[in-house]
Design a protein around this motif. Structure first.
Motif, short mmCIF file in Angstrom:
data_model
loop_
_atom_site.label_atom_id
_atom_site.label_comp_id
_atom_site.label_asym_id
_atom_site.label_seq_id
_atom_site.Cartn_x
_atom_site.Cartn_y
_atom_site.Cartn_z
N GLY A 160 0.83 -1.20 0.00
CA GLY A 160 0.00 0.00 0.00
C GLY A 160 0.86 1.26 0.00
O GLY A 160 0.56 2.24 -0.68
N ASN A 161 1.97 1.22 0.73
CA ASN A 161 2.88 2.37 0.76
C ASN A 161 3.44 2.68 -0.63
O ASN A 161 3.51 3.83 -1.04
N VAL A 162 3.86 1.61 -1.33
CA VAL A 162 4.39 1.83 -2.68
C VAL A 162 3.27 2.36 -3.57
O VAL A 162 3.45 3.33 -4.30
N ALA A 163 2.10 1.74 -3.48
CA ALA A 163 1.00 2.14 -4.35
C ALA A 163 0.59 3.60 -4.11
O ALA A 163 0.16 4.28 -5.02
N GLU A 164 0.74 4.07 -2.87
CA GLU A 164 0.36 5.45 -2.57
C GLU A 164 1.57 6.39 -2.52
O GLU A 164 1.41 7.57 -2.27
N ASN A 165 2.77 5.86 -2.70
CA ASN A 165 3.99 6.65 -2.49
C ASN A 165 3.87 7.41 -1.17
O ASN A 165 3.98 8.64 -1.13
N SER A 166 3.70 6.67 -0.11
CA SER A 166 3.39 7.28 1.18
C SER A 166 4.55 8.05 1.76
O SER A 166 5.71 7.74 1.51
N GLY A 167 4.19 9.02 2.55
CA GLY A 167 5.18 9.81 3.25
C GLY A 167 5.00 9.63 4.74
O GLY A 167 4.13 8.89 5.19
N ALA A 192 9.71 4.78 -10.63
CA ALA A 192 9.02 5.99 -10.18
C ALA A 192 7.55 5.96 -10.59
O ALA A 192 6.72 6.65 -10.02
N ILE A 193 7.26 5.17 -11.61
CA ILE A 193 5.86 5.11 -12.07
C ILE A 193 5.02 4.19 -11.18
O ILE A 193 3.88 4.49 -10.87
N ILE A 194 5.62 3.10 -10.75
CA ILE A 194 4.85 2.17 -9.91
C ILE A 194 4.64 2.78 -8.52
O ILE A 194 3.61 2.54 -7.87
N ASN A 195 5.58 3.61 -8.07
CA ASN A 195 5.38 4.30 -6.79
C ASN A 195 4.32 5.37 -6.96
O ASN A 195 4.50 6.31 -7.73
N GLY A 196 3.24 5.21 -6.26
CA GLY A 196 2.14 6.16 -6.41
C GLY A 196 1.16 5.77 -7.50
O GLY A 196 0.34 6.57 -7.91
N SER A 197 1.23 4.52 -7.95
CA SER A 197 0.35 4.11 -9.06
C SER A 197 -1.04 3.71 -8.57
O SER A 197 -1.91 3.38 -9.37
N GLU A 198 -1.27 3.72 -7.27
CA GLU A 198 -2.60 3.53 -6.70
C GLU A 198 -3.32 2.27 -7.19
O GLU A 198 -4.53 2.27 -7.39
N GLY A 206 -7.28 8.38 -5.38
CA GLY A 206 -8.32 7.38 -5.10
C GLY A 206 -9.62 7.74 -5.76
O GLY A 206 -9.67 8.20 -6.90
N VAL A 207 -10.68 7.54 -5.01
CA VAL A 207 -11.99 7.87 -5.54
C VAL A 207 -12.39 9.26 -5.04
O VAL A 207 -13.12 9.99 -5.67
N GLU A 208 -11.81 9.61 -3.91
CA GLU A 208 -12.19 10.84 -3.24
C GLU A 208 -11.89 12.08 -4.07
O GLU A 208 -12.70 12.98 -4.19
N LYS A 209 -10.69 12.12 -4.64
CA LYS A 209 -10.26 13.36 -5.28
C LYS A 209 -10.25 13.25 -6.79
O LYS A 209 -9.65 14.08 -7.46
N ASN A 252 -8.36 -1.47 -10.77
CA ASN A 252 -8.84 -0.35 -9.96
C ASN A 252 -9.52 0.75 -10.79
O ASN A 252 -9.13 1.92 -10.72
N PRO A 253 -10.53 0.38 -11.56
CA PRO A 253 -11.15 1.36 -12.45
C PRO A 253 -11.89 2.46 -11.69
O PRO A 253 -12.38 2.24 -10.59
N GLY A 254 -11.93 3.63 -12.33
CA GLY A 254 -12.66 4.75 -11.75
C GLY A 254 -11.88 5.51 -10.69
O GLY A 254 -12.39 6.45 -10.10
N LYS A 255 -10.65 5.10 -10.43
CA LYS A 255 -9.86 5.78 -9.40
C LYS A 255 -8.71 6.54 -10.06
O LYS A 255 -8.29 6.23 -11.15
#
Ligand code: FAD
Ligand code: SF4
Ligand code: SF4
Lengths: 411, 491
Positions: B153-160, B203-209, B429-432, B462-465
């Motif tokens: 999840g951290n990689v997918a969101e490029n978490s800080g 760098a593309i996979i980091n934050g790829s949600e 995500g879906v929120e923004k 993960n469609p629609g996000k």
């Protein structure tokens, strides 16, 4: 979280309490990290957040089946999730309410009912249980593994008996408990001897029995309330005569008795007494910590050989009663070296009758716990609850004892 | 609110269920509503959708086979870690499968010499640091949710996290990622070495949600633990002064190990839980950390104190030992859920703005709070200008969620106006997804779609996000008016 409780429960005391608890949960998931069953199974439904959701659905009137029952049954009621939850979700109360409702909606198959009945009838009655342990020792080889593990291999820890006569002005009651007298009679005897040395007379009220926790967690909340009322009746005359405290040497009982006030709040005849009893109830570690000034000088009068022990803090002590570091400090004051134990927050898998009802998960947890306890190569293991003690002992070649025995031996 | 995804798929439930049951043992496939409901949302409970099926695979082979089945039958799939996400990234798709990585929890290797760890995606962030601790190492990015959130999840969101100001985000601490694309093919991004040949797809996979690939293994960098770390608590009688102090610290050339802020409502919510001893009369507290050798720390702490004092701190407290330092941080880390003590629900915003505009932003938030009649607690990764206003609302009161959402949108639009972004670390995500149009031009959004299509032509992952459909963008700009928000030039 948003809630919309169904009419059948919405306006009842249980419904209001459950709603308030559900609404404190913000679904952050922190609790999943420290939940023993989520860590083993990795299914949202086997973690606190998922169980909260399952209960919410049921209370919102959605159909429930044995699927919900399975995941709630797997919960150890260890309350590790409560320690972790920053939002203060009182998970165990929600679970109590959830289990009660579920029990009305999803009947158990006959075989399960029989085991549960047997446990809740036999365990809380020392006069059945003690002979049963003796008989169990005779037939041990014939018993199925799960049960034979529960029967101590030899005569239970030799007790040096209670102090001959102890007649101090300071008096405290102690709960005999249901299974402890049969399995570890020395625990209360050692506690009595120890307290006697620091000027406190300890005594049992013979009419008191099981604290009620066993039945409470075996689909028999009403019967459990009767257990609790009986104990209150047994203790009340002594309370009126001014006993200083009601001491618990099994943290499982302590966690439950400390909730008498909450559990009986809707019983007008008992609410006030229950509140008072709960307030008087102390774990033995709390009593000794308060008497540390008297105790510590006694602990350094004799030279003792070095002793390395691992302490397993029962969930009912650390999560239920939120007592942390107190036993450890007392043991260290007694010259004991405590070995480091990884993941000290995790349950050992005993959890009341869980070890009998969920043997596979319970064994996995016990194996993990014993590995953690033994990682620092201690000479023995000490704990604070009879359930954990017998459960761990069944899988351990090293002795597993109540920590208070060690303190008493070092006086 | 139940969320109706505008990207729908005609799926034959029985067919896909049969395929999945052939891949996994029965107990690892959930398909009854009773079992699916608890999977309907992540940490953002305002958005919910019931999945068709949840699967809990345990091996990479199973993951590959599941993806292949979904790809063949055109079934959408949403990867899920610990579901602590705050943008609805792991919210299910109502026509689709949720693939949980929670059972992938092995730490495969810790190499103290190369200072790397190879872990499965379901390993908790904190578990990596715990496993590395005996070697004097830790994994630097530390989201406040680190106790529970997973590396995948951290990689997918490029978490800080708190330490990212000095030690970088997830992307700066990940060397290699292994996973599967939607057609079930194995892919690798990056390499064990610090730089790899070819295009930097890492760098593309980091934050790829969860839009490009399902991550099944991550190699992370470990960082030596500093000899000493100490934190200064600086209290202020005014939040805006605290906001300005952040800019002052950085302007003085100090890069703290962490620089965070909490306002009064936040400290009031956490204190009963952590008992850290925060001054509850102060309007705001800054937590400013120094780490390094004892000499460096002593010197830096003095400089920090001088700057903070000059910026108007009313009192300063320096942690005296490690236990105290951890306690001071524990409050910050538990801040979001602790706010659950004072409100049934909250929306956690995630805009990022230039540090020097912090005070301005805080003032605007206070005004918006009055305008919408909703309370707001502020918890910031102040050092990098990443704001987390927590808008408090009561989901049981009709209309409050809508008001909270509108409040949040205004904050994020203002973030863009002030030269910032709509998300610092929690993802779109879906929120923004609609707000993407506030930040990006249609041409940029088309470019995102092309990248997505290069990995996932059918748009099943993960469609629609994350990326709005162009129709959604048009709708957004028509209703909100693109002119209201002029994105500043970037690059
Ligand atoms: C109280 C709280 C505090 C938080 N603090 C921070 C913070 O300080 N900094 C910060 O950055 N975030 C923070 N977050 C947000 C969240 O914890 C992070 O986004 C985290 O990285 C999510 O991890 P997860 O395992 O819970 O992923 P999930 O929520 O399960 O998923 C997040 C996204 O990643 C995708 N995904 C998950 N696993 C995989 C995988 N293996 N392969 C492909 N895609 C995958 C999902 O599809 C989804 O889009 C916080 C959240 C909470 C609740
Ligand atoms: S930690 Fe508390 S608030 Fe968070 S999900 Fe668990 S019970 Fe809910
Ligand atoms: S009580 Fe224990 S087993 Fe039950 S949900 Fe909480 S942490 Fe998990």
């Amino acid at each position: 979280m948003q809630t919309n409780l169904a009419d059948f429960i919405k306006d009842t005391p249980d419904g209001r309490e459950a709603d308030a608890i559900l609404r404190t949960c913000v679904h952050c998931g922190f609790c999943t990290a420290t939940c023993p069953t989520y860590q083993l199974l990795g299914d949202e439904l086997d973690g606190p957040r998922g169980r909260i959701y399952l209960i919410k659905q049921m209370l919102e009137g959605k159909p429930v089946t044995e699927k919900t029952q399975l995941h709630l049954d797997r919960c150890l009621t260890c309350r590790s999730c409560e320690t972790t939850c920053p939002s203060g979700v009182k998970y165990h109360r929600l679970l109590d309410i959830g289990r009660k409702v579920l029990n009305e909606r999803v009947p158990r198959p006959l075989a399960q009912r029989l085991v549960r009945t047997a446990l809740k009838e036999a365990l809380p009655r020392p006069w059945i249980f003690r002979p049963a342990v003796a008989a169990g020792q005779l037939v041990r080889p014939l018993l199925p593994q799960v049960l034979s593990d529960k029967v101590p291999t030899s005569a239970p820890g030799q007790s040096r008996g209670w102090p001959e006569k102890s007649n101090h002005p300071r008096r405290m009651l102690v709960l005999a408990g249901c299974v402890q007298p049969g399995l570890a009679p020395n625990t209360n005897a050692a506690t009595a001897r120890l307290l006697d040395r620091i000027g406190i007379t300890l005594f049992e009220a013979p009419e008191a029995g099981c604290c009620g926790a066993l039945r409470f967690h075996l689909d028999a909340q009403e019967q459990a309330l009767d257990d609790m009322r009986r104990n209150i009746d047994a203790w009340w005359p002594h309370v009126e005569q001014g006993v200083e405290a009601i001491v618990m040497t099994a943290s499982g009982c302590g966690a439950h008795v400390k909730e008498y006030g909450l559990l009986l709040k809707d019983d007008p005849a008992y609410a006030a007494k229950a509140e008072r009893i709960a307030a008087l109830t102390l774990d033995i570690s709390e009593v000794l910590a308060a008497e540390a000034e008297k105790l510590k000088p006694l602990l350094v009068t004799r030279q003792h050989p070095p002793l390395k022990l691992a302490f397993h803090s029962p969930c009912t002590l650390q999560h239920g009663q939120k007592i942390k570091g107190v036993v450890e400090e007392l043991l260290q004051a007694a010259g004991v070296e405590l070995t480091p134990v990884p993941d000290p927050h995790l349950c050992c898998g005993s959890a009341g009758t869980y070890s009998i009802l969920q043997p596979a998960l319970s064994k996995q947890l016990r194996d993990n716990k014993l590995a953690a306890l033994n990682s620092g190569a201690p000479a023995a293991i000490v704990t604070a609850n009879i359930g954990c003690q017998t459960h761990l002992q069944a899988g351990s070649a090293k002795p597993v004892r109540h920590w208070v025995e060690i303190i008493e031996e070092r006086l | 609110m139940a969320f109706a995804n505008d990207v729908r798929f005609p799926v034959d439930r029985r067919e896909i269920l049969g395929r999945l049951q052939a891949i996994l043992p029965r107990h690892l496939v959930l398909a009854e509503e009773e079992e699916l409901r608890p999977y309907e949302c992540d940490g953002l409970t305002a958005y919910r959708a019931l999945p068709l099926i949840v699967v809990l695979p345990e091996t990479e082979t199973q993951v590959g086979a599941i993806l292949k089945a979904c790809h063949e039958l055109k079934v959408p799939l949403v990867p899920r870690g610990a579901a602590t996400g705050l943008s609805g990234g792991a919210m299910p798709h109502e026509d689709g499968v949720v693939l949980s990585l929670a059972r992938f929890k092995k730490i495969l290797k810790i190499d103290p010499l190369s200072r790397t760890a190879v872990v499965q995606p379901g390993v908790r962030n904190l578990a990596v640091s715990e496993a590395a601790a005996p070697y004097g190492l830790y994994y630097a990015p530390d989201p406040s949710s680190q106790i529970a959130c997973t590396i995948g999840g951290n990689v997918a969101e490029n978490s800080g996290g708190v330490h990212c100001l000095k030690y970088g985000l997830t992307v700066h601490n990940v060397l290699k990622v292994r996973g599967f694309t939607i057609n079930g093919e194995a892919v690798e991004f990056g390499a064990e070495a610090l730089d790899a040949a070819g295009l930097d797809l890492l760098a593309i996979i980091n934050g790829s949600e969860g839009l490009l690939a399902v991550i099944t293994e991550v190699t992370v960098k470990l960082t030596p633990k500093p000899e000493l770390a100490q934190v200064v608590l600086a209290y202020f009688d005014d939040v805006q002064k605290a906001g300005n102090a952040v800019a002052d610290v950085i302007a003085a050339g100090i890069i703290p190990g962490g620089l965070e802020m909490m306002d009064k409502p936040a400290t009031h919510a956490v204190e009963p839980y952590v008992k850290a001893g925060y001054d509850l009369d102060a309007e705001a507290v800054l937590l400013c950390e120094s780490d390094g050798t004892p000499v460096e720390v002593a010197e830096e702490i003095e400089r920090m104190k001088a700057v903070l004092e000059k910026s108007g701190a009313t009192s300063l407290v320096v942690s005296q030992n490690e236990a105290e330092r951890l306690r001071f941080w524990a409050g910050r880390k538990a801040a979001f859920p602790a706010v659950g003590r004072i409100t049934p629900d909250y929306l956690c915003m995630d805009g990022t703005i230039p540090r020097k505009r912090l005070a301005e932003m805080l003032e605007a938030i206070a005004d918006l709070s009055v305008k919408y009649g909703l309370r707001c607690a502020n918890v910031f990764h102040a050092g990098d200008g990443n704001l987390h206003p927590l808008i408090m609302y009561d989901a049981n009161q009709p209309g409050e969620l809508e008001r909270a959402t509108a409040f949040g949108s205004e904050i994020l639009e203002l973030s863009v106006k002030l030269g910032g972004t709509i998300t610092g670390e929690h993802g779109v995500g879906v929120e923004k997804v609609d707000l993407m149009a506030a930040q990006f031009t249609p041409a940029e959004i088309s470019a995102f779609h092309r990248l997505k299509a290069a990995f996932d032509e059918k748009g099943l992952l993960n469609p629609g996000k994350g990326i709005p459909t162009l129709a959604r963008c048009r709708e957004y700009t028509q209703t909100r008016g693109a002119a209201a928000v002029t994105p500043p030039p970037r690059f």
